[in-house]
Design an enzyme around this catalytic site. Structure first.
Site, PDB file in Angstrom:
ATOM      1  N   HIS A 388       0.909  -1.135  -0.042  1.00 42.33           N
ATOM      2  CA  HIS A 388      -0.033   0.757  -0.143  1.00 42.33           C
ATOM      3  C   HIS A 388       0.550   1.354  -0.049  1.00 42.33           C
ATOM      4  CE1 HIS A 388      -3.618   2.503   0.871  1.00 42.33           C
ATOM      5  NE2 HIS A 388      -3.067   3.103   1.626  1.00 42.33           N
ATOM      6  N   GLU A 389       1.779   0.973   1.061  1.00 38.82           N
ATOM      7  CA  GLU A 389       2.476   2.728   1.116  1.00 38.82           C
ATOM      8  C   GLU A 389       3.418   2.515  -0.044  1.00 38.82           C
ATOM      9  OE1 GLU A 389       1.222   4.390   2.592  1.00 38.82           O
ATOM     10  OE2 GLU A 389       0.267   3.266   4.567  1.00 38.82           O
ATOM     11  N   HIS A 392       1.994   4.995  -2.806  1.00 32.33           N
ATOM     12  CA  HIS A 392       1.659   6.061  -2.812  1.00 32.33           C
ATOM     13  C   HIS A 392       3.446   6.607  -3.249  1.00 32.33           C
ATOM     14  CE1 HIS A 392      -2.312   6.567  -0.532  1.00 32.33           C
ATOM     15  NE2 HIS A 392      -1.571   6.081   0.784  1.00 32.33           N
ATOM     16  N   HIS A 395       3.670   7.132  -6.487  1.00 34.14           N
ATOM     17  CA  HIS A 395       2.742   7.691  -7.125  1.00 34.14           C
ATOM     18  C   HIS A 395       3.060   9.362  -6.558  1.00 34.14           C
ATOM     19  CE1 HIS A 395      -1.600   9.336  -7.500  1.00 34.14           C
ATOM     20  NE2 HIS A 395      -0.790  10.002  -8.051  1.00 34.14           N
TER      21      HIS A 395
HETATM   22 ZN   LIG Z   1      -3.333   5.942   1.919  1.00 29.55          ZN
END
Ligand SMILES: [Zn+2]
Length: 608
Positions: A388-389, A392, A395
């Site tokens: 998940h991290e 980020h 991105h």
């Molecule tokens: Zn998040």
């Protein structure tokens, strides 16, 4: 016993020396930024005089912002890994203070831009093409122009701002500090303190008596404060509604979505589409009832665990390699950048240590690496958190790399797309590769819980929020009775005809802080939907689509969030995006039921 930070090998800690060599270098940049801020007010008398002057004012503004972001990164990241060190706390405070000084010194920029008209600006863009690069920034500002009040009124509102916006503070003081929930008996019969956060833990207990005790007790106490909480929420909404009306917005929902550069249409599309697909959620609750082996599923059963913990442990290296493997599908640049970040460039601070902040996040600024804070504990959840991290971080990497600083930050409306895509990619890989049914169930359970909590529950909140704002805007008072009645009807709708909707749940709105966020939660649901749609297209179209997805990651703030998503062919105005999320959920429930059935975990199966 938590480890001392000094005892953790350097390879598991992030490398902040890449930001500033040492504290002296940080202090030197701090002083330089201070100087630039002191000089900034010189733009006030010139910025509207010519396109060159406007561009210069904006260029200096962003140059200072950029330095502030880097200073903050250094101080905050250092502080987060050892919050007991007062000097870092002081440095963070110093940077925040410097930032406020800059806000004060540059107060005129936004109102001055609003004084410009479209014709003059078009002439200026022609006369001085350098200004063109700030076009989007200027246009985003100018969108607010029709809703600005006279200078006098704006001044009055700014002056009153401290007295406004107090309801959420009162609410959290009441619920976090003043309210006491007493004690209940835990699984071993011991009397234990019930708090709002231990409540969540008790509701996940395998023991039904404990779940029911926590549920009953918590709402007995909320019930005593219901009128007060209704008055606070009514005041909060009334204030927001009045201000948006004064500014001339159609209504509060319009004003809030306008601020995100989206529309009420997007908001309503989410609610309508989820409403049309609630049957799959009812199926999930049937599955829960069948696995728990209860004849009726009550409100205090819905968080009970479907499966025992699957406790395969992962070393950090295994987790890292799993995530790297899973993200290979995103192509060479993605993979190589991430590999270097995780193995060579010190992106991640892996383990918990004494004084380290809890949880996980991805930070970083334009001039730093995209740092990731973890509290890695070796469970599958931790592997997903890393995925998940990393979503980020990547991105941010693409946004930063593809845009100048002033357009490099992607907006909150798309912020959880890449991270959720990564969770889904990793989960899909585990499901494909695992030969262990219990492991598969644990992955499926994780996906179901995520979608139930993010897609359905947040949409229910969004619907409640929309409807109670509408009541206030129609001059209906929000009393405790009105709120409870509305909420109860919604819960009945979202849980369906086969779950027992206990009376107490009508008070649940009293314990949801998100209703003081002003139309925020729908973004969780739209992001998971967009991510599901991305996954579907990746599965169907492979590399050809991956390129479009990467182009979306590169958008930063160079386009509006809706236009950015269109780069990945995600049209948020269409039901299909939400339906893609619904079908991921439905398919997950189906697979879970199939495996659980095969393993004999389904104890009752008639729909009663
Ligand atoms: Zn998040």
């Amino acid at each position: 016993m938590t480890t001392e930070r000094a005892g953790i090998p350097a390879k598991y800690k992030w490398d902040l020396s890449a930001i500033y060599r040492d504290e002296a270098a940080f202090s030197a940049e701090f002083s330089e930024t201070e100087k630039l801020i002191a000089e900034y007010p010189k733009h006030e008398s010139t910025m509207l005089g010519s396109p060159q002057a406007l561009a210069a004012a904006l260029a200096d503004h962003f140059a200072i912002d950029r330095k502030l972001a880097k200073l903050y990164e250094y101080a905050a990241r250092n502080f987060d890994v050892d919050t007991s060190v007062n000097s870092w706390q002081a440095q963070v405070a110093k940077v925040i203070n410097l930032n406020s000084r800059f806000t004060a010194a540059s107060y005129f920029v936004s109102p001055y831009i609003l004084k410009l008209d479209a014709t003059t600006l078009e002439e200026w863009y022609r006369e001085y093409p350098e200004l063109e690069k700030y076009r989007r920034i200027i246009e985003v500002e100018l969108r607010r122009k029709p809703y600005m009040l006279s200078d006098e009124c704006e001044k009055l509102l700014a002056g009153m701002s401290q007295g406004l916006d107090t309801h959420d503070g009162i609410y959290s003081i009441l619920t976090d500090c003043d309210m006491q929930f007493g004690k209940i008996r835990d699984e071993e019969g011991k009397l234990v303190e019930l708090t709002d956060s231990s409540y969540v833990k008790f509701l996940m207990s395998k023991n039904r008596r404990v779940r029911r005790a926590a549920f009953t007790k918590l709402y007995r106490v909320y019930g005593q404060f219901g009128n007060t909480i209704a008055t606070i929420l009514n005041g909060f909404i009334k204030e927001k509604a009045t201000l948006t009306k004064l500014r001339g917005y159609e209504n509060s929902l319009f004003a809030s979505t306008f601020a995100d550069e989206v529309t009420p249409e997007i908001y309503n599309n989410l609610i309508d589409t989820v409403n049309r697909n609630l049957e799959v959620l009812f199926d999930y609750y049937d599955l829960k009832r069948e696995v728990l082996g209860v004849s009726k599923l009550h409100m205090y059963d819905v968080y009970a665990p479907l499966i025992a913990d699957y406790d395969r442990d992962y070393s950090y290296e295994e987790a890292r390699d799993e995530v790297l493997e899973a993200t290979k599908i995103f192509g060479e640049e993605y993979y190589e950048t991430l590999r270097a970040g995780l193995l060579e460039r010190g992106w991640v601070d892996v383990y918990p240590n004494k004084g380290k902040r809890g949880g996980a996040y991805s930070g970083g600024s334009y001039d730093t690496e995209p740092y990731i804070l973890l509290n890695f504990n070796g469970k599958f959840d931790d592997v997903l958190t890393l995925a998940h991290e990393v979503g980020h971080s990547m991105h941010s990497y693409f946004s930063h790399k593809s845009n100048e600083f002033h357009l490099s930050n992607y907006t909150i409306f798309v912020a959880e797309v890449a991270s959720t895509v990564n969770e889904l990619v990793l989960a899909a890989k585990k499901l494909r590769e695992s030969e262990n049914d219990l492991e598969k169930l644990s992955v499926l359970n994780h996906i179901m819980e995520t979608f139930k909590g993010t897609l359905f529950r947040q949409t229910m909140f969004a619907e409640f929020e929309r409807d109670i704002y509408a009541l206030v805007e129609a001059n209906e008072p929000l009393t405790r009775e009105v709120l409870c009645e509305k909420y109860y009807a919604l819960v009945k709708k979202y849980f369906g005809p086969r779950v027992v909707v206990d009376k107490q749940i009508s008070m649940e709105w009293m314990r949801i802080p998100h209703f003081y966020y002003n139309f925020y939660v729908y973004k969780y649901a739209t992001c998971i939907s967009a991510a599901s749609s991305v996954m579907k297209k990746i599965n169907e179209r492979g590399d050809e689509y991956i390129n479009k997805y990467i182009d979306f990651l590169k958008c930063g703030n160079s386009k509006s969030p809706l236009e950015s998503l269109m780069v990945a062919e995600i049209d948020m105005t269409k039901p299909v995006v939400i339906e893609d999320a619904v079908s991921v959920f439905a398919e997950t429930v189906r697979q879970f039921r199939e495996i659980a059935g095969r393993l004999g975990m389904i104890k009752v199966s008639e729909k009663n």
